[in-house]
Design a protein around this motif. Structure first.
Motif, PDB file in Angstrom:
ATOM      1  N   ASP A   1      -4.754   5.203 -14.178  1.00  0.00           N
ATOM      2  CA  ASP A   1      -3.664   6.259 -13.430  1.00  0.00           C
ATOM      3  C   ASP A   1      -4.208   7.660 -13.208  1.00  0.00           C
ATOM      4  OD1 ASP A   1      -1.003   7.809 -12.768  1.00  0.00           O
ATOM      5  OD2 ASP A   1      -0.774   5.827 -12.180  1.00  0.00           O
TER       6      ASP A   1
ATOM      7  N   ILE B   1      -6.023   4.678  -5.829  1.00  0.00           N
ATOM      8  CA  ILE B   1      -5.406   5.224  -4.786  1.00  0.00           C
ATOM      9  C   ILE B   1      -5.714   4.716  -3.529  1.00  0.00           C
ATOM     10  CG2 ILE B   1      -5.126   7.375  -6.422  1.00  0.00           C
ATOM     11  CD1 ILE B   1      -7.175   8.706  -4.586  1.00  0.00           C
TER      12      ILE B   1
ATOM     13  N   ASP C   1      -4.003  -1.574  -0.614  1.00  0.00           N
ATOM     14  CA  ASP C   1      -4.718  -2.773  -0.380  1.00  0.00           C
ATOM     15  C   ASP C   1      -5.329  -3.250   0.433  1.00  0.00           C
ATOM     16  OD1 ASP C   1      -3.445  -3.331  -2.979  1.00  0.00           O
ATOM     17  OD2 ASP C   1      -1.513  -4.107  -2.253  1.00  0.00           O
TER      18      ASP C   1
ATOM     19  N   ARG D   1      -7.083  -6.081  -4.090  1.00  0.00           N
ATOM     20  CA  ARG D   1      -7.400  -4.809  -4.513  1.00  0.00           C
ATOM     21  C   ARG D   1      -9.098  -4.359  -4.113  1.00  0.00           C
ATOM     22  NH1 ARG D   1      -4.823  -1.507  -3.959  1.00  0.00           N
ATOM     23  NH2 ARG D   1      -5.890   0.054  -5.432  1.00  0.00           N
TER      24      ARG D   1
ATOM     25  N   THR E   1       0.781  10.521  -9.981  1.00  0.00           N
ATOM     26  CA  THR E   1       0.563   9.202 -10.151  1.00  0.00           C
ATOM     27  C   THR E   1      -0.333   9.013  -9.159  1.00  0.00           C
ATOM     28  OG1 THR E   1       2.502   8.456  -9.312  1.00  0.00           O
ATOM     29  CG2 THR E   1       2.453   9.105 -11.658  1.00  0.00           C
ATOM     30  N   SER E   2      -0.883   7.589  -9.611  1.00  0.00           N
ATOM     31  CA  SER E   2      -1.867   6.804  -8.372  1.00  0.00           C
ATOM     32  C   SER E   2      -0.766   6.245  -7.679  1.00  0.00           C
ATOM     33  CB  SER E   2      -2.819   5.784  -9.004  1.00  0.00           C
ATOM     34  OG  SER E   2      -3.484   6.116  -9.899  1.00  0.00           O
ATOM     35  N   ALA E   3       0.217   5.857  -7.674  1.00  0.00           N
ATOM     36  CA  ALA E   3       1.245   5.210  -6.762  1.00  0.00           C
ATOM     37  C   ALA E   3       1.611   6.114  -6.116  1.00  0.00           C
ATOM     38  CB  ALA E   3       2.456   4.637  -7.676  1.00  0.00           C
ATOM     39  N   GLU E   4       2.198   7.624  -6.174  1.00  0.00           N
ATOM     40  CA  GLU E   4       2.327   8.701  -5.297  1.00  0.00           C
ATOM     41  C   GLU E   4       1.288   8.814  -4.363  1.00  0.00           C
ATOM     42  OE1 GLU E   4       5.361  10.824  -8.534  1.00  0.00           O
ATOM     43  OE2 GLU E   4       3.210  11.670  -8.059  1.00  0.00           O
TER      44      GLU E   4
ATOM     45  N   ARG F   1      -1.225   7.035  -3.495  1.00  0.00           N
ATOM     46  CA  ARG F   1      -1.497   5.818  -2.619  1.00  0.00           C
ATOM     47  C   ARG F   1      -0.538   5.674  -1.503  1.00  0.00           C
ATOM     48  NH1 ARG F   1      -0.617   0.619  -5.675  1.00  0.00           N
ATOM     49  NH2 ARG F   1      -2.263   1.540  -6.954  1.00  0.00           N
ATOM     50  N   ALA F   2       0.699   6.137  -1.637  1.00  0.00           N
ATOM     51  CA  ALA F   2       1.791   6.195  -0.618  1.00  0.00           C
ATOM     52  C   ALA F   2       1.423   7.259   0.552  1.00  0.00           C
ATOM     53  CB  ALA F   2       3.017   6.327  -1.046  1.00  0.00           C
TER      54      ALA F   2
END
Length: 518
Positions: free
Chosen positions: A203, A247, A250, A277, A419-422, A424-425
């Protein structure tokens, strides 16, 4: 009679249909294999004969001639075994000649009649679909890999006897002492390990400090740009590079199947499902040009840059790589593909990846205060990354170790990176804006856009937007390629900010990433 059974020969990801013809005639018992086979394929004569006998099938006690057409095409590997065996069964009258029609065959035969997995099942299935085949016979261990391809029926078989019975062979034509069915094939150990190692990606929030580097990662992810980081050991270069794939959005289904097909050529099977991925490849600095680009003396295989297609190729300790190996990356970075020529053929592999280079500022690796290397040694060390290669890298920056204050704040949970999720969005939103702007063009990412198109768009902007670019070009700080790459980064900055057009500030930031004194 002459029996025919289709097979497939691969050169890169491209497949050529091979018609396996078998002729059985009177004469002294013999098995002749012609059609330009390599050593592994020439040994198929003994494998096929033993597999037929172990499966209880009648081996014609006549002169058996098997030809693989076109004879001018070089064939390699053991994936033709099943097609050869089926054509012999048809020629011997054990199965009807219409049974294998419009069916592609791939697999290696064991001496006990088992059908074993071979590399490249996924690209063979793709090529068979494009060639109009309705079915494909594959080893049971490769069934999941072939089923990732839509539009073709997959017939998974464990042994030759099972396939003969499926094709309608009469039971009386099979010896009674033959076993009814061979035991199921074991999935190769390396395939099971690959399926089990679905560990979570590291992350981005683990990064301490280095806000500029985190911002550069986001820009690289938005536009698909290449990145060079220079800093002392422990500054976090490897840590940052390993978090870039996390980040990235997909892959779509077509890109995921394409990357899986490349890995299939290296024998890495898509055992259970095709991963969406982006891949991450980090070869050691002792790697050769063949390891990075692909090649080989026999079967041409893809290298690390193709295995990282649609993902990240990370070269740690980049100056330790041979300079000739690094310079060999220049053409694939421009074209997005690798073309390997051999005397017997040409193979082309896709190689549209993001290159990330990490380097120490000098041979000793110490920071500037503690470094004892003379200036010419530092310059010589960094210059191992040649100027033409650096000209192809859009983002270049220095990375410094985190300070004691930053480490203390991180321990308290203050100043933590997103974070990576934030991220990436945000990257997905920016890429959506890029795709909408580039709709109707052959490009989807800013790093792919043609320079002529970018410069034509720039000419319509106000003079103050392009003033800094013109000044840098006049001073010799930028080449024409450098202008193109600066404009690509500027558009990625605009997309990340949600702007409809690039501004002078975007241009200045893009130039700052190219004019870092390394």
């Amino acid at each position: 009679m002459i029996a025919r059974c289709p097979a497939m020969s691969l050169e890169g990801l491209r497949g050529a249909v091979v018609e396996v013809e078998t002729h059985v005639a009177s004469g002294l018992p013999a098995f002749v294999l012609i059609g330009l086979p390599d050593t592994a394929l020439d040994e198929a004569k003994d494998r096929v004969r033993a597999a037929l006998q172990s499966s209880g099938c009648r081996v014609p006690a006549k002169r058996v001639t098997t030809n693989m057409s076109p004879a001018s095409l070089r064939k390699h590997g053991s994936g033709f075994d099943v097609a050869i065996a089926v054509s012999i069964l048809v020629a011997a009258g054990t199965i009807h000649h219409a049974a294998p029609a419009r069916t592609m065959h791939v697999g290696e035969l064991g001496l006990d009649g088992s059908i074993r997995a071979v590399p490249g099942v996924l690209p063979i299935a793709l090529a068979a679909t494009r060639a109009g085949f309705e079915r494909i016979v594959v080893p049971a261990a490769s069934a999941a890999e072939a089923e990732a391809v839509e539009g073709i029926e997959v017939i998974a078989v464990r042994n030759l006897r099972e396939l003969a019975l499926r094709y309608g062979a009469n039971v009386e034509d099979l010896a009674e002492e033959a076993v009814e069915a061979a035991p199921p094939l074991r999935v190769p150990e390396q395939v099971r390990v690959q399926a089990a190692e679905s560990r979570p990606e590291p992350d981005l929030s683990d990064v301490i400090g280095n806000e500029d580097a985190v911002q550069a990662l986001q820009i690289a992810a938005v536009g698909g740009h290449h990145l060079l980081m220079v800093g002392p050991p422990g500054a976090g270069k490897t840590m940052l590079a390993e978090r870039l794939p996390g980040i990235l959005p997909d892959l779509d289904l077509d890109a995921a199947i394409e990357t899986a097909a490349i890995r299939s050529l290296r024998g890495v099977s898509a055992c259970r499902a095709v991963s969406t991925r982006p891949p991450f490849e980090a070869p050691h600095h002792s790697s050769s040009a063949v390891a990075l680009l692909g090649g080989g003396s026999g079967n041409i295989r893809p290298g690390a840059i193709s295995l990282a297609h649609r993902g990240v190729l990370f070269l740690d300790e980049a100056p330790e790589f041979p300079r000739a190996v690094l310079d060999a990356l220049r053409q694939p970075l421009e074209s997005g593909s690798v073309t390997i020529h051999r005397a017997y053929g040409v193979a082309e592999f896709p190689a549209r990846c993001q290159l990330v280079l990490a380097a120490n500022p000098c041979p000793c690796g110490a920071d500037e205060q503690q470094c004892s290397c003379p200036p010419n040694a530092r310059r010589r060390y960094v210059s191992r990354i040649s100027g033409p290669l650096r000209d192809r890298i859009d983002l270049q920056l220095r990375v410094a170790p985190p300070s004691a204050a930053q480490r203390a704040l991180q321990a308290k949970g203050v100043g933590r990176a997103p974070t990576s999720a934030e991220v990436r969005a945000r990257v997905q939103d920016a890429r959506a804006r890029s795709a909408a702007r580039l709709a109707g063009t052959p490009w989807r990412l800013n790093a792919e856009v043609d320079g002529t198109w970018l410069r034509r768009d720039l000419a319509s902007r106000p003079l103050e937007v392009r003033r800094d670019l013109d000044r840098a070009f006049e001073r010799g700080l930028l080449t024409m390629r450098g202008i193109t790459r600066a404009l690509r980064v500027a558009w990625s900055l605009a997309d990340l900010e949600g702007a409809d057009a690039i501004t002078a500030n975007h241009i200045r930031q893009a130039l700052a990433y190219r004019q870092v004194n390394l």
